[in-house]
Design a protein around this motif. Structure first.
Motif, PDB file in Angstrom:
ATOM      1  N   ARG A  48      23.412  64.739  51.184  1.00 17.66           N
ATOM      2  CA  ARG A  48      24.364  65.321  52.466  1.00 17.66           C
ATOM      3  C   ARG A  48      25.701  64.775  52.663  1.00 17.66           C
ATOM      4  O   ARG A  48      26.800  65.172  53.000  1.00 17.66           O
ATOM      5  N   ARG A  49      25.947  63.211  51.863  1.00 13.82           N
ATOM      6  CA  ARG A  49      27.081  62.773  52.135  1.00 13.82           C
ATOM      7  C   ARG A  49      28.021  62.949  51.041  1.00 13.82           C
ATOM      8  O   ARG A  49      29.230  62.522  51.110  1.00 13.82           O
ATOM      9  N   ARG A  99      21.019  50.689  51.645  1.00  4.82           N
ATOM     10  CA  ARG A  99      21.230  49.477  52.347  1.00  4.82           C
ATOM     11  C   ARG A  99      21.281  49.728  53.660  1.00  4.82           C
ATOM     12  O   ARG A  99      20.562  48.785  54.357  1.00  4.82           O
ATOM     13  N   GLU A 103      18.876  47.668  56.274  1.00  3.63           N
ATOM     14  CA  GLU A 103      19.239  47.067  57.707  1.00  3.63           C
ATOM     15  C   GLU A 103      18.457  47.192  58.813  1.00  3.63           C
ATOM     16  O   GLU A 103      18.237  46.506  59.557  1.00  3.63           O
ATOM     17  N   TRP A 107      16.059  44.884  61.314  1.00  5.10           N
ATOM     18  CA  TRP A 107      16.496  44.817  62.559  1.00  5.10           C
ATOM     19  C   TRP A 107      14.944  44.923  63.301  1.00  5.10           C
ATOM     20  O   TRP A 107      14.544  44.360  64.298  1.00  5.10           O
TER      21      TRP A 107
ATOM     22  N   SER B 101      27.938  48.259  60.236  1.00  2.00           N
ATOM     23  CA  SER B 101      27.791  49.681  60.312  1.00  2.00           C
ATOM     24  C   SER B 101      27.641  49.905  61.732  1.00  2.00           C
ATOM     25  O   SER B 101      27.396  49.153  62.551  1.00  2.00           O
ATOM     26  N   PHE B 103      25.033  51.042  62.994  1.00  2.00           N
ATOM     27  CA  PHE B 103      23.684  50.816  63.629  1.00  2.00           C
ATOM     28  C   PHE B 103      23.714  49.290  63.845  1.00  2.00           C
ATOM     29  O   PHE B 103      23.363  48.991  65.352  1.00  2.00           O
ATOM     30  N   LYS B 104      24.513  48.435  63.361  1.00  2.26           N
ATOM     31  CA  LYS B 104      24.817  47.238  63.685  1.00  2.26           C
ATOM     32  C   LYS B 104      25.518  47.053  65.014  1.00  2.26           C
ATOM     33  O   LYS B 104      25.090  46.194  65.874  1.00  2.26           O
ATOM     34  N   ARG B 107      23.224  48.008  67.849  1.00  2.00           N
ATOM     35  CA  ARG B 107      22.181  47.054  68.289  1.00  2.00           C
ATOM     36  C   ARG B 107      22.622  45.612  68.650  1.00  2.00           C
ATOM     37  O   ARG B 107      22.296  45.009  69.303  1.00  2.00           O
ATOM     38  N   GLY B 108      23.773  45.474  68.009  1.00  2.22           N
ATOM     39  CA  GLY B 108      24.571  44.122  68.263  1.00  2.22           C
ATOM     40  C   GLY B 108      25.024  43.887  69.586  1.00  2.22           C
ATOM     41  O   GLY B 108      24.480  42.859  70.301  1.00  2.22           O
ATOM     42  N   ARG B 153      33.839  57.481  58.062  1.00  2.58           N
ATOM     43  CA  ARG B 153      33.175  58.143  56.795  1.00  2.58           C
ATOM     44  C   ARG B 153      33.149  59.712  57.150  1.00  2.58           C
ATOM     45  O   ARG B 153      32.725  60.000  58.353  1.00  2.58           O
ATOM     46  N   TRP B 155      31.225  61.889  56.471  1.00  4.09           N
ATOM     47  CA  TRP B 155      29.862  62.647  57.039  1.00  4.09           C
ATOM     48  C   TRP B 155      29.533  62.377  58.587  1.00  4.09           C
ATOM     49  O   TRP B 155      29.161  63.085  59.044  1.00  4.09           O
TER      50      TRP B 155
END
Lengths: 110, 459
Positions: A48-49, A99, A103, A107, B101, B103-104, B107-108, B153, B155
């Motif tokens: 997709r990317r 990756r 992650e 978490w 990222s 997500f980080k 959540r961070g 990015r 996308w």
């Protein structure tokens, strides 16, 4: 795959890798290694990317390969994908997706 | 039963007796004060780094801190090729950066109980994080990442398109927003005519390169201000020197806004007609702009009592004579760094719209011809001061005021200074401001069922 051999023995294994690549036979249909990768959820997200032109090239190669396999033919030898020309276009995106997934899982574990 | 109650009452009486000698404003003897306890009153500190970055901070001894990065990169700095890029930037604040990222970041910040928000006006963009005082380092790292090292990015940027559409749909629900955006589009030829929202034709066509280019050209140190509430000035200074001078220089300079005066009519089936008639006023920070603000309150700038009828507003009184239908009218004033708009904003039923607009403008003309008494002026000044001072009561309002002032002229003007400036506005200043509106070339924007709404050249 043989191409996962460590870089330290790169020069030694080069001959073996080229032999194995030609043995695999997908280059005779004009495909690259990343065209043949099994499409699990990580690979789907990486696909997709992809930038649009790379994705279109992939689609073209796969369509040509399907057509050839239906006709039970292969490309003439000068059009086979050479080992040196094979670009692992999907691998950087795939590694990034994996990756990110790891992650997220790290978490969640906390 | 009675005995037990009596014993507990007894202990309370003994305790009260023991405390009788103590003053309630002094801490108890032998009690260690926590670092967050209030000490002395602190002033706002402002300093400017050689790179051009302005750092403002105020120690308010609050357990929660607020840090903001203000950048002079609002939608006025968009070019015709990348209209709508600031809308995307607002939505792209949580995307992956070089250090973390998406997500980080999410959540961070959640993990420390903080929040990151971004808002932008026509002139400035502000990224604000708030968190508890001890967690500043964590959220500061994310803030710096988002403002200086975003990756955009491709996308992730294309995934923002549904959010852009949602934003626009929500804005379309609000007729005032539509009229104000149309007003600016009609009033100016460039810069300030850009809308805060992405135009329809650009919704799917803003890509990662546009965002990168805009950030590269406009997010430069000389146009940034780092503002903190409840943070040490030295900490901010260190962060500013180390991280926020990645892009030096002044970046692309914005064009000077050219006023043209036009009209936009947005017909719809809505029963209420929203109409704004404005003319060019003065740039923010000048004495003239202050006079226009006082004039705004002389004429009436919204109700001061909940569910009240706006009795003290001159505009409301004037229009009430012209129509018995429900209506609302207030003075509109917006000022930017090199220009401003002043006028009246009316809401009325479709059949009465023409009368309402004309009555409102007649009222302003009456003020221009000297219909303001000293009592009106005092009331207006008090209302303006009250509105300004009350906006500083919340931490969001205070941070925004500190940041806007830091960006506008690199310093902070205290409340006393500004109150004094408001008091110095005279009757002639206000009358001149009203005359400027009456004489000036008008811009008009209306929306709703426009059968009786006049055109701009008919009023």
């Amino acid at each position: 795959m043989a191409s996962r051999a460590p870089a330290a023995t790169g020069r030694l294994m080069l001959g073996v890798r080229k032999w194995y690549y030609n043995l695999c036979g997908f280059n005779k249909l004009g495909l690259m290694r990343d065209d043949t990768i099994y499409e699990d959820s990580d690979v789907k997200e990486a696909l997709r990317r992809l930038p649009e032109n790379v994705y279109n090239d992939r689609t073209f190669r796969m369509k040509r390969a399907f057509d050839l396999s239906m006709k039970q033919q292969i490309l003439p030898k000068d059009q086979w994908t050479k080992y040196e020309e094979d670009v692992y276009y999907l691998t950087p995106y795939l590694e990034e997706v994996i990756r990110e997934r790891k992650e997220r899982e790290e978490w969640m574990k906390k | 039963m009675k005995g037990i109650r009596g014993i507990s009452q007894l202990s309370r009486r003994f305790y009260a007796a023991a405390r009788k000698g103590q003053s309630l404003t002094e801490p108890l003897v032998g009690l260690k004060l926590s670092p967050g306890a209030a000490h002395s009153y602190q002033d706002v500190h402002v300093s400017k780094l050689p790179s051009g970055l302005v750092i403002t901070s105020l120690e308010n001894y609050s357990p929660a801190s607020k840090i903001g990065v203000f950048i002079r990169a609002g939608c006025r700095y968009e070019t015709p090729d990348n209209q709508g890029v600031t809308h995307l930037l607002r939505l792209a604040s949580n995307l992956t950066t070089k250090g973390a990222s998406a997500f980080k970041i999410c959540r961070g910040i959640e993990a420390v109980g903080g929040s990151l928000s971004v808002s932008s006006s026509r002139e400035n963009m502000m990224y604000v994080v708030d968190c508890l005082r001890d967690d500043i380092d964590t959220v500061m790292e994310f803030l710096i990442n988002v403002t200086t090292a975003p990756e955009f990015r491709p996308w992730e940027v294309s995934d923002l398109t549904p959010r852009v559409k949602l934003d626009k749909a929500q804005a379309a629900q609000n007729p005032q927003l539509g009229v104000v955006e149309a007003l600016h589009a009609a009033a100016y030829k460039n810069a300030l005519c850009n809308s805060l929202y992405c135009p329809d034709h650009m919704v799917d066509h803003i890509h990662s390169e546009h965002l990168h280019q805009f950030v590269q050209n406009n997010f430069t140190s000389a146009r940034m201000a780092l503002v903190g509430l409840g943070v040490e000035h030295s900490v901010l200074k260190q962060v500013g020197e180390q991280f926020l001078n990645i892009r030096g220089g002044a970046g692309a300079s914005g064009a000077k806004a050219l006023y043209r005066g036009g009209e936009v009519r947005l017909s719809s089936l809505s029963g209420l007609v929203h109409s704004a008639v404005v003319s060019q006023s003065a740039a923010a920070g000048t004495g003239e702009a202050l006079a226009f603000s006082v004039l705004q309150h002389v004429l009436g700038a919204g109700p001061h009592i909940k569910r009240g009828s706006g009795g003290s507003s001159k505009l409301v009184q004037g229009v009430a004579k012209a129509t018995a239908d429900p209506f609302d009218v207030s003075a509109f004033h917006a000022s930017y760094s090199d220009s401003g708009l002043f006028g009246v904003y009316t809401i009325s039923r479709a059949a009465a719209a023409g009368d309402v607009v004309r009555a409102a403008l007649t009222q302003v003309k009456a003020v221009a011809d000297g219909g303001v008494t000293a009592a009106d002026l005092t009331r207006a000044k008090a209302q303006l001061k009250g509105q300004f001072l009350m906006s500083l009561e919340t931490t969001e309002g205070l941070l925004e005021a500190m940041g806007s002032q830091a960006l506008a002229d690199g310093s902070y003007h205290t409340q006393e200074e500004i109150s004094k400036n408001i008091d110095n506005v005279s009757l002639t200043d206000v009358a001149n401001a009203a005359k400027k509106f009456v004489m000036g070339k008008k811009t008009m924007a209306s929306s709703g069922n426009l059968k009786t709404t006049p055109f701009v050249d008919e009023i």
